[in-house]
Design a protein around this motif. Structure first.
Motif, PDB file in Angstrom:
ATOM      1  N   ASN A  33       0.671  -1.219   0.135  1.00  0.00           N
ATOM      2  CA  ASN A  33       0.032  -0.039   0.121  1.00  0.00           C
ATOM      3  C   ASN A  33       0.746   1.089   0.158  1.00  0.00           C
ATOM      4  OD1 ASN A  33      -2.454  -1.155   0.000  1.00  0.00           O
ATOM      5  ND2 ASN A  33      -2.755  -1.248   2.098  1.00  0.00           N
ATOM      6  N   TRP A  35       3.610   1.838  -1.431  1.00  0.00           N
ATOM      7  CA  TRP A  35       4.143   1.993  -3.126  1.00  0.00           C
ATOM      8  C   TRP A  35       2.649   2.517  -3.578  1.00  0.00           C
ATOM      9  CZ3 TRP A  35       7.870   2.645  -5.759  1.00  0.00           C
ATOM     10  CH2 TRP A  35       7.865   2.498  -7.354  1.00  0.00           C
ATOM     11  N   PHE A  36       1.457   1.830  -3.550  1.00  0.00           N
ATOM     12  CA  PHE A  36       0.448   2.252  -4.420  1.00  0.00           C
ATOM     13  C   PHE A  36      -0.073   3.602  -3.970  1.00  0.00           C
ATOM     14  CE2 PHE A  36      -0.331  -2.589  -4.345  1.00  0.00           C
ATOM     15  CZ  PHE A  36       0.002  -2.679  -5.737  1.00  0.00           C
ATOM     16  N   TYR A  37       0.152   4.174  -2.846  1.00  0.00           N
ATOM     17  CA  TYR A  37      -0.521   5.468  -2.420  1.00  0.00           C
ATOM     18  C   TYR A  37       0.427   6.503  -2.634  1.00  0.00           C
ATOM     19  CZ  TYR A  37      -4.611   2.645  -0.909  1.00  0.00           C
ATOM     20  OH  TYR A  37      -5.507   2.141  -0.538  1.00  0.00           O
ATOM     21  N   ALA A  38       1.505   6.065  -2.803  1.00  0.00           N
ATOM     22  CA  ALA A  38       2.895   7.047  -2.730  1.00  0.00           C
ATOM     23  C   ALA A  38       2.803   7.804  -4.264  1.00  0.00           C
ATOM     24  CB  ALA A  38       4.007   6.576  -3.055  1.00  0.00           C
ATOM     25  N   SER A  39       3.135   9.189  -4.325  1.00  0.00           N
ATOM     26  CA  SER A  39       3.074  10.009  -5.645  1.00  0.00           C
ATOM     27  C   SER A  39       4.430   9.445  -6.214  1.00  0.00           C
ATOM     28  CB  SER A  39       2.987  11.377  -5.255  1.00  0.00           C
ATOM     29  OG  SER A  39       4.435  11.802  -4.556  1.00  0.00           O
ATOM     30  N   ARG A  43       7.673   7.858  -4.679  1.00  0.00           N
ATOM     31  CA  ARG A  43       8.250   6.665  -5.184  1.00  0.00           C
ATOM     32  C   ARG A  43       9.933   6.569  -5.536  1.00  0.00           C
ATOM     33  NH1 ARG A  43       3.253   4.523  -8.915  1.00  0.00           N
ATOM     34  NH2 ARG A  43       1.745   4.099  -7.142  1.00  0.00           N
ATOM     35  N   SER A  99       3.540  -1.663   9.382  1.00  0.00           N
ATOM     36  CA  SER A  99       3.410  -0.535   8.589  1.00  0.00           C
ATOM     37  C   SER A  99       3.612   0.589   9.776  1.00  0.00           C
ATOM     38  CB  SER A  99       1.946  -0.487   8.341  1.00  0.00           C
ATOM     39  OG  SER A  99       1.711  -1.459   7.336  1.00  0.00           O
TER      40      SER A  99
END
Length: 108
Positions: A33, A35-39, A43, A99
């Motif tokens: 998550n 990675w998925f939620y990072a701009s 990243r 996390s």
């Protein structure tokens, strides 16, 4: 023996163990998550190693759940179902705690 359930759970176990292996080796798409939620900028600067490790552990635990369910289907041992629930609880707790720990260590 419930053949379909056994084969399905066994295939899921092999799949999740394979994903876990690649996550530990830091190969392929990072399935996390963070990675998925990072701009895009985040990243580029992100230290992906702890996220790969976290994902590797989670997928290994998921593989264990599916393996226990496959074995439970094959041998009709009710305790394996309860063991898979226990591993599921451990997986959720690990994901949350790791996390939080990873986020605390991250420089802001």
């Amino acid at each position: 023996m419930q053949t379909f359930e056994f084969v399905f759970c066994l295939l899921m176990a092999v799949t999740t163990y394979t994903i876990s292996y690649f996550q530990f080796k830091e190969k392929g798409l990072l399935l996390n998550n963070a990675w998925f939620y990072a701009s895009k900028e985040e990243r580029l600067k992100m230290d992906k190693t702890p996220h790969y490790r976290q994902s590797g552990v989670v997928f290994a635990l998921l593989g264990t759940i599916f393996l226990l369910l496959a074995l439970q289907t094959a041998v009709k041992a009710a305790w394996m179902f309860y063991a898979s629930i226990a591993v599921g609880i451990v997986t959720v707790v690990y994901a949350i705690v790791s996390s939080i720990r990873t986020e605390r260590k991250r420089p802001h």
